[in-house]
Motif scaffolding. Structure first.
Motif, PDB file in Angstrom:
ATOM      1  N   PRO A  88       0.808  -1.228   0.000  1.00  0.00           N
ATOM      2  CA  PRO A  88       0.000   0.000   0.000  1.00  0.00           C
ATOM      3  C   PRO A  88       0.840   1.277   0.000  1.00  0.00           C
ATOM      4  O   PRO A  88       0.470   2.267  -0.628  1.00  0.00           O
ATOM      5  CB  PRO A  88      -0.835  -0.112   1.269  1.00  0.00           C
ATOM      6  CG  PRO A  88      -0.874  -1.564   1.583  1.00  0.00           C
ATOM      7  CD  PRO A  88       0.413  -2.130   1.069  1.00  0.00           C
ATOM      8  N   THR A  89       1.969   1.275   0.687  1.00  0.00           N
ATOM      9  CA  THR A  89       2.817   2.467   0.718  1.00  0.00           C
ATOM     10  C   THR A  89       3.359   2.781  -0.666  1.00  0.00           C
ATOM     11  O   THR A  89       3.387   3.939  -1.083  1.00  0.00           O
ATOM     12  CB  THR A  89       3.986   2.254   1.704  1.00  0.00           C
ATOM     13  OG1 THR A  89       3.457   1.844   2.957  1.00  0.00           O
ATOM     14  CG2 THR A  89       4.790   3.511   1.878  1.00  0.00           C
ATOM     15  N   THR A  90       3.784   1.760  -1.392  1.00  0.00           N
ATOM     16  CA  THR A  90       4.289   1.967  -2.747  1.00  0.00           C
ATOM     17  C   THR A  90       3.191   2.484  -3.661  1.00  0.00           C
ATOM     18  O   THR A  90       3.418   3.385  -4.467  1.00  0.00           O
ATOM     19  CB  THR A  90       4.865   0.650  -3.303  1.00  0.00           C
ATOM     20  OG1 THR A  90       5.854   0.166  -2.398  1.00  0.00           O
ATOM     21  CG2 THR A  90       5.465   0.847  -4.669  1.00  0.00           C
ATOM     22  N   ALA A  91       2.001   1.935  -3.540  1.00  0.00           N
ATOM     23  CA  ALA A  91       0.881   2.409  -4.349  1.00  0.00           C
ATOM     24  C   ALA A  91       0.558   3.862  -4.032  1.00  0.00           C
ATOM     25  O   ALA A  91       0.250   4.652  -4.936  1.00  0.00           O
ATOM     26  CB  ALA A  91      -0.342   1.527  -4.117  1.00  0.00           C
TER      27      ALA A  91
ATOM     28  N   ILE B 193       2.699   6.157  -2.893  1.00  0.00           N
ATOM     29  CA  ILE B 193       3.791   6.989  -3.415  1.00  0.00           C
ATOM     30  C   ILE B 193       3.675   7.138  -4.927  1.00  0.00           C
ATOM     31  O   ILE B 193       3.874   8.218  -5.475  1.00  0.00           O
ATOM     32  CB  ILE B 193       5.154   6.410  -3.017  1.00  0.00           C
ATOM     33  CG1 ILE B 193       5.360   6.556  -1.505  1.00  0.00           C
ATOM     34  CG2 ILE B 193       6.289   7.090  -3.771  1.00  0.00           C
ATOM     35  CD1 ILE B 193       6.551   5.825  -0.960  1.00  0.00           C
ATOM     36  N   ARG B 194       3.333   6.059  -5.607  1.00  0.00           N
ATOM     37  CA  ARG B 194       3.164   6.115  -7.059  1.00  0.00           C
ATOM     38  C   ARG B 194       1.959   6.949  -7.450  1.00  0.00           C
ATOM     39  O   ARG B 194       1.895   7.467  -8.554  1.00  0.00           O
ATOM     40  CB  ARG B 194       2.988   4.717  -7.635  1.00  0.00           C
ATOM     41  CG  ARG B 194       4.253   3.938  -7.695  1.00  0.00           C
ATOM     42  CD  ARG B 194       4.112   2.694  -8.518  1.00  0.00           C
ATOM     43  NE  ARG B 194       2.831   2.033  -8.372  1.00  0.00           N
ATOM     44  CZ  ARG B 194       2.625   0.751  -8.657  1.00  0.00           C
ATOM     45  NH1 ARG B 194       3.599   0.032  -9.091  1.00  0.00           N
ATOM     46  NH2 ARG B 194       1.432   0.227  -8.490  1.00  0.00           N
ATOM     47  N   GLY B 195       0.968   7.042  -6.583  1.00  0.00           N
ATOM     48  CA  GLY B 195      -0.192   7.846  -6.846  1.00  0.00           C
ATOM     49  C   GLY B 195      -1.301   7.136  -7.591  1.00  0.00           C
ATOM     50  O   GLY B 195      -2.268   7.763  -8.002  1.00  0.00           O
ATOM     51  N   ASP B 196      -1.176   5.822  -7.770  1.00  0.00           N
ATOM     52  CA  ASP B 196      -2.244   5.129  -8.489  1.00  0.00           C
ATOM     53  C   ASP B 196      -3.399   4.753  -7.576  1.00  0.00           C
ATOM     54  O   ASP B 196      -4.462   4.366  -8.059  1.00  0.00           O
ATOM     55  CB  ASP B 196      -1.712   3.913  -9.238  1.00  0.00           C
ATOM     56  CG  ASP B 196      -1.101   2.853  -8.344  1.00  0.00           C
ATOM     57  OD1 ASP B 196      -1.082   3.061  -7.120  1.00  0.00           O
ATOM     58  OD2 ASP B 196      -0.634   1.847  -8.874  1.00  0.00           O
ATOM     59  N   GLY B 197      -3.193   4.808  -6.267  1.00  0.00           N
ATOM     60  CA  GLY B 197      -4.279   4.615  -5.326  1.00  0.00           C
ATOM     61  C   GLY B 197      -4.749   3.179  -5.175  1.00  0.00           C
ATOM     62  O   GLY B 197      -5.667   2.920  -4.433  1.00  0.00           O
ATOM     63  N   THR B 198      -4.153   2.257  -5.868  1.00  0.00           N
ATOM     64  CA  THR B 198      -4.537   0.857  -5.729  1.00  0.00           C
ATOM     65  C   THR B 198      -3.375   0.072  -5.179  1.00  0.00           C
ATOM     66  O   THR B 198      -2.224   0.438  -5.342  1.00  0.00           O
ATOM     67  CB  THR B 198      -4.949   0.250  -7.087  1.00  0.00           C
ATOM     68  OG1 THR B 198      -3.827   0.296  -7.964  1.00  0.00           O
ATOM     69  CG2 THR B 198      -6.109   0.991  -7.688  1.00  0.00           C
TER      70      THR B 198
END
Length: 127
Positions: A115-118, A120-125
């Motif tokens: 979830p943290t990577t999602a 940071i990437r900004g894709d929200g999933t």
């Protein structure tokens, strides 16, 4: 059965509750420490509950690429380590990375994104 009951009754006079709790806790922690996970790449033996966090704390001045390079020399190009109860698998070495990302891409492409990577990437999933 009668002998067992007599033994338990006799032991109750010599052992108190804190002693039993310490013994049970020691046995459980020893079991967790000695338990080896199967089908995992080699890596340093984790501590109960803490995983390999103490290793990171002891080698803090050398932490970073040099520290992880030393581990990869010891355990190989594919190794695992534990941060608390979370398993992490590290792949190093050009040939091992190529094999994982090109040859076995179908096997490794369905991994869950943390979830943290999602975030940071900004894709929200997180899938």
């Amino acid at each position: 059965m009668r002998v067992l009951m007599e033994a338990v009754t006799a032991a109750r006079h010599f052992v108190d509750l804190p002693t039993i709790l310490v013994a049970v806790t020691t046995c459980l922690l020893s079991y967790m420490y000695l338990q080896r996970h199967r089908n995992l790449p080699p890596g340093p033996r984790p501590w109960p509950i803490l995983g390999n966090i103490p290793y990171f704390m002891w080698f803090k001045p050398e932490f970073g690429p040099a520290f992880l390079t030393d581990w990869s020399k010891t355990y190989g190009d594919v190794m695992c380590f534990w941060l608390a109860s979370r398993l992490h698998v590290m792949i190093s070495g050009r040939d091992a990375i190529r094999h994982a990302l090109v040859t076995r891409a179908d096997d490794l492409s369905s991994r869950r994104v943390p979830p943290t990577t999602a975030y940071i990437r900004g894709d929200g999933t997180s899938e």
